[in-house]
Design a protein around this motif. Sequence first.
Motif, PDB file in Angstrom:
ATOM      1  N   VAL A 184      10.027  -1.682   1.011  1.00 35.55           N
ATOM      2  CA  VAL A 184       8.745  -2.133   0.067  1.00 35.55           C
ATOM      3  C   VAL A 184       8.652  -1.255  -0.752  1.00 35.55           C
ATOM      4  CG1 VAL A 184       6.856  -3.501  -0.001  1.00 35.55           C
ATOM      5  CG2 VAL A 184       8.732  -4.524   1.494  1.00 35.55           C
ATOM      6  N   GLY A 185       7.924   0.230   0.006  1.00 33.74           N
ATOM      7  CA  GLY A 185       7.331   0.330  -0.137  1.00 33.74           C
ATOM      8  C   GLY A 185       7.781   1.328  -1.279  1.00 33.74           C
ATOM      9  N   TYR A 186       9.541   1.660  -0.753  1.00 36.48           N
ATOM     10  CA  TYR A 186      10.089   2.887  -1.497  1.00 36.48           C
ATOM     11  C   TYR A 186      10.584   1.842  -3.133  1.00 36.48           C
ATOM     12  CZ  TYR A 186      11.582   6.859   0.785  1.00 36.48           C
ATOM     13  OH  TYR A 186      11.849   8.032   1.130  1.00 36.48           O
ATOM     14  N   ALA A 187       9.774   0.475  -3.149  1.00 38.65           N
ATOM     15  CA  ALA A 187      10.557   0.037  -4.313  1.00 38.65           C
ATOM     16  C   ALA A 187       9.178   0.935  -5.233  1.00 38.65           C
ATOM     17  CB  ALA A 187       9.078  -1.476  -4.463  1.00 38.65           C
ATOM     18  N   GLY A 188       8.500   2.028  -4.841  1.00 36.43           N
ATOM     19  CA  GLY A 188       7.238   2.680  -5.359  1.00 36.43           C
ATOM     20  C   GLY A 188       9.043   3.503  -6.377  1.00 36.43           C
ATOM     21  N   PHE A 189       9.910   3.571  -5.476  1.00 38.12           N
ATOM     22  CA  PHE A 189      10.624   5.140  -5.993  1.00 38.12           C
ATOM     23  C   PHE A 189      11.473   4.189  -7.299  1.00 38.12           C
ATOM     24  CE2 PHE A 189       9.635   6.865  -2.441  1.00 38.12           C
ATOM     25  CZ  PHE A 189       9.488   8.652  -2.307  1.00 38.12           C
ATOM     26  N   PHE A 190      11.554   2.642  -7.468  1.00 41.20           N
ATOM     27  CA  PHE A 190      11.941   1.504  -8.009  1.00 41.20           C
ATOM     28  C   PHE A 190      11.531   1.803  -9.207  1.00 41.20           C
ATOM     29  CE2 PHE A 190      14.924  -0.848  -4.962  1.00 41.20           C
ATOM     30  CZ  PHE A 190      15.524  -0.709  -5.750  1.00 41.20           C
ATOM     31  N   LEU A 191       9.811   1.848  -8.850  1.00 38.40           N
ATOM     32  CA  LEU A 191       9.117   0.867 -10.451  1.00 38.40           C
ATOM     33  C   LEU A 191       8.353   2.881 -10.953  1.00 38.40           C
ATOM     34  CD1 LEU A 191       6.728  -1.227  -8.692  1.00 38.40           C
ATOM     35  CD2 LEU A 191       7.797  -1.786 -10.702  1.00 38.40           C
ATOM     36  N   VAL A 211       0.696  -0.832   0.096  1.00 38.03           N
ATOM     37  CA  VAL A 211       0.105  -0.196  -0.102  1.00 38.03           C
ATOM     38  C   VAL A 211       0.964   1.083   0.050  1.00 38.03           C
ATOM     39  CG1 VAL A 211      -1.815   1.105   1.593  1.00 38.03           C
ATOM     40  CG2 VAL A 211      -2.266  -1.332   1.514  1.00 38.03           C
ATOM     41  N   ILE A 212       2.121   0.843   1.098  1.00 35.43           N
ATOM     42  CA  ILE A 212       2.986   2.288   1.129  1.00 35.43           C
ATOM     43  C   ILE A 212       3.321   2.911  -0.114  1.00 35.43           C
ATOM     44  CG2 ILE A 212       4.944   3.325   2.016  1.00 35.43           C
ATOM     45  CD1 ILE A 212       4.150   1.569   4.551  1.00 35.43           C
ATOM     46  N   CYS A 213       3.806   1.674  -1.235  1.00 28.98           N
ATOM     47  CA  CYS A 213       4.451   1.526  -2.776  1.00 28.98           C
ATOM     48  C   CYS A 213       3.849   1.997  -3.619  1.00 28.98           C
ATOM     49  CB  CYS A 213       4.485   0.169  -2.723  1.00 28.98           C
ATOM     50  SG  CYS A 213       5.455   0.107  -4.475  1.00 28.98           S
ATOM     51  N   VAL A 214       2.555   1.749  -3.445  1.00 32.15           N
ATOM     52  CA  VAL A 214       1.450   2.735  -4.276  1.00 32.15           C
ATOM     53  C   VAL A 214       1.405   3.950  -4.516  1.00 32.15           C
ATOM     54  CG1 VAL A 214      -1.062   2.578  -5.506  1.00 32.15           C
ATOM     55  CG2 VAL A 214       0.788   0.428  -5.357  1.00 32.15           C
ATOM     56  N   GLY A 215       1.103   4.532  -3.079  1.00 28.25           N
ATOM     57  CA  GLY A 215       1.248   5.761  -2.721  1.00 28.25           C
ATOM     58  C   GLY A 215       2.274   6.735  -3.023  1.00 28.25           C
ATOM     59  N   PHE A 216       3.356   5.680  -2.332  1.00 28.37           N
ATOM     60  CA  PHE A 216       4.570   6.792  -2.731  1.00 28.37           C
ATOM     61  C   PHE A 216       5.471   6.647  -4.052  1.00 28.37           C
ATOM     62  CE2 PHE A 216       7.119   5.437   1.497  1.00 28.37           C
ATOM     63  CZ  PHE A 216       6.932   6.484   2.137  1.00 28.37           C
ATOM     64  N   LEU A 217       4.603   5.414  -5.285  1.00 32.35           N
ATOM     65  CA  LEU A 217       5.056   5.967  -6.598  1.00 32.35           C
ATOM     66  C   LEU A 217       3.931   6.521  -6.669  1.00 32.35           C
ATOM     67  CD1 LEU A 217       4.701   3.050  -9.153  1.00 32.35           C
ATOM     68  CD2 LEU A 217       3.106   4.801  -9.373  1.00 32.35           C
ATOM     69  N   MET A 237      -1.277   6.346   6.685  1.00 32.28           N
ATOM     70  CA  MET A 237      -3.161   4.749   7.828  1.00 32.28           C
ATOM     71  C   MET A 237      -2.193   3.413   7.378  1.00 32.28           C
ATOM     72  SD  MET A 237      -6.370   6.616   6.626  1.00 32.28           S
ATOM     73  CE  MET A 237      -7.272   8.099   7.739  1.00 32.28           C
ATOM     74  N   ALA A 238      -1.723   3.784   6.486  1.00 33.05           N
ATOM     75  CA  ALA A 238      -0.461   2.428   5.870  1.00 33.05           C
ATOM     76  C   ALA A 238       0.503   2.128   7.086  1.00 33.05           C
ATOM     77  CB  ALA A 238      -0.331   1.720   4.949  1.00 33.05           C
ATOM     78  N   TYR A 239       0.953   2.277   7.999  1.00 33.15           N
ATOM     79  CA  TYR A 239       1.645   3.137   8.641  1.00 33.15           C
ATOM     80  C   TYR A 239       1.608   3.039  10.027  1.00 33.15           C
ATOM     81  CZ  TYR A 239       6.216   3.966   5.918  1.00 33.15           C
ATOM     82  OH  TYR A 239       6.729   4.031   5.682  1.00 33.15           O
ATOM     83  N   ALA A 240       0.036   3.603  10.448  1.00 31.76           N
ATOM     84  CA  ALA A 240      -0.226   3.330  11.190  1.00 31.76           C
ATOM     85  C   ALA A 240      -1.058   2.100  11.776  1.00 31.76           C
ATOM     86  CB  ALA A 240      -1.187   4.860  11.422  1.00 31.76           C
ATOM     87  N   TRP A 241      -1.663   1.137  10.845  1.00 29.51           N
ATOM     88  CA  TRP A 241      -2.221  -0.078  11.428  1.00 29.51           C
ATOM     89  C   TRP A 241      -0.997  -0.974  11.118  1.00 29.51           C
ATOM     90  CZ3 TRP A 241      -1.169  -4.280   7.972  1.00 29.51           C
ATOM     91  CH2 TRP A 241      -2.098  -5.250   8.357  1.00 29.51           C
ATOM     92  N   LEU A 242       0.126  -0.931  10.616  1.00 32.33           N
ATOM     93  CA  LEU A 242       1.378  -1.358  10.978  1.00 32.33           C
ATOM     94  C   LEU A 242       1.919  -1.572  12.527  1.00 32.33           C
ATOM     95  CD1 LEU A 242       3.552  -3.765   9.949  1.00 32.33           C
ATOM     96  CD2 LEU A 242       4.355  -1.475   8.639  1.00 32.33           C
ATOM     97  N   GLY A 243       2.040  -0.206  12.517  1.00 33.70           N
ATOM     98  CA  GLY A 243       2.439   0.115  13.617  1.00 33.70           C
ATOM     99  C   GLY A 243       1.894  -0.683  15.124  1.00 33.70           C
TER     100      GLY A 243
END
Length: 379
Positions: A333-340, A208-214, A309-315
């Motif tokens: 995993v989230g920063y894979a958005g910056f890879f993609l 979820v973080i990945c798509v948000g970051f992308l 919200m994904a960070y909060a859900w996890l934390g």
Amino acid sequence: MTLLHDLRLIRRPVAAFAAIGVCWGAFAGVVPALKLQAGMSDGALGAAMLVATFGAVAAMWLAPQAEARLGRQAMPVFALLLGLGFSLPGLAGSTAQFAAAMLVCAAAAGTLDVAMNTHLAGLEARSGRPLMNLAHASYSLVYAGAALAAGIARGAGLPVWAIFLGAGAVTLLLALATRGAKATAEPETAPAGSAAVPWLLVLPAGLVICVGFLSEQATEAWSALHLERNLGADAVGGALAPTLLGLTMGIGRLTGQGLVQRLDVGRVMAAGATLAAAGAVLAALAPTALMGWAGFAVLGLGVSVLAPMAYAWLGVRLQPAARARAISRATVVGYAGFFLGPPLMGGLSELFGLRVAFGAVALLLLVLPLVLLPVVARR
């Protein structure tokens, strides 16, 4: 409990969020000038940002160990490295030099990102207060101001290196404000049973973080180019696109601060992803700069709730001993958005234009409510 009380509680990580906002906001406001100065095509810009992301991911993977060793000094040291690193991109005169400079910047930003989110997750778990949206809103609002200031400075003829030097100086001042934070990282020697990374929780949250970051990265790095190249905007008009993104993300996250206490987190994220997809489509099809600005504003409002919200859900679902490494891994995993993001935007723009590239972002955002968020809900 009031908003001011929450801000006082998280003042040190907020300073770190603001530091990253200053740097990436300044970057977003001058991307067209950087691209011209280094003589890069769309594909070359995407490739350079992809190289930079490797540095960020490597740094984030090691961040929990570094944070455990540095203790209270972790956030100040990482913020100091960020400020020093962001003095470099404005000096780049080639694609290779730009990639090397952004490698340093992304690595510093990645370590600070892990440290501040880990510290914030600990504060949120101990206080029982929803703090993630508020802290991420501070990033967005500072980012918006920095992007607009950079665009105005570029429009006034200020050289790119001077803009980055100014952003770096402000970041160094903010590094001082992060001092004194209680160490939250657990040593890597923590018992395996208590500190094992729960991948069944980490992976869906990280995606979820990945798509948000992308989506954020695509707009931050390419929206000004879209406005100036396709919709006839000048330097200030181009910078207004990431500025509006930051403003609406800030508004959305401040709103999410209250919504998370009343509504189901999964439904809020699904609604946000759908709204962001609509904004990306509007920006992609915009016939005028006004419509383009509106599209990026809607995109920012929708995407604003995804990462915090994904960070909060996890934390809140993690034991303290596992929190630092789990958030580190989710951030990786989230920063894979910056890879993609860079090859996606650069490659599609090179082949089909930026309109098609932003249309692809809309399709990826729709994967969240249709596929990924139902999986998160089952976890």
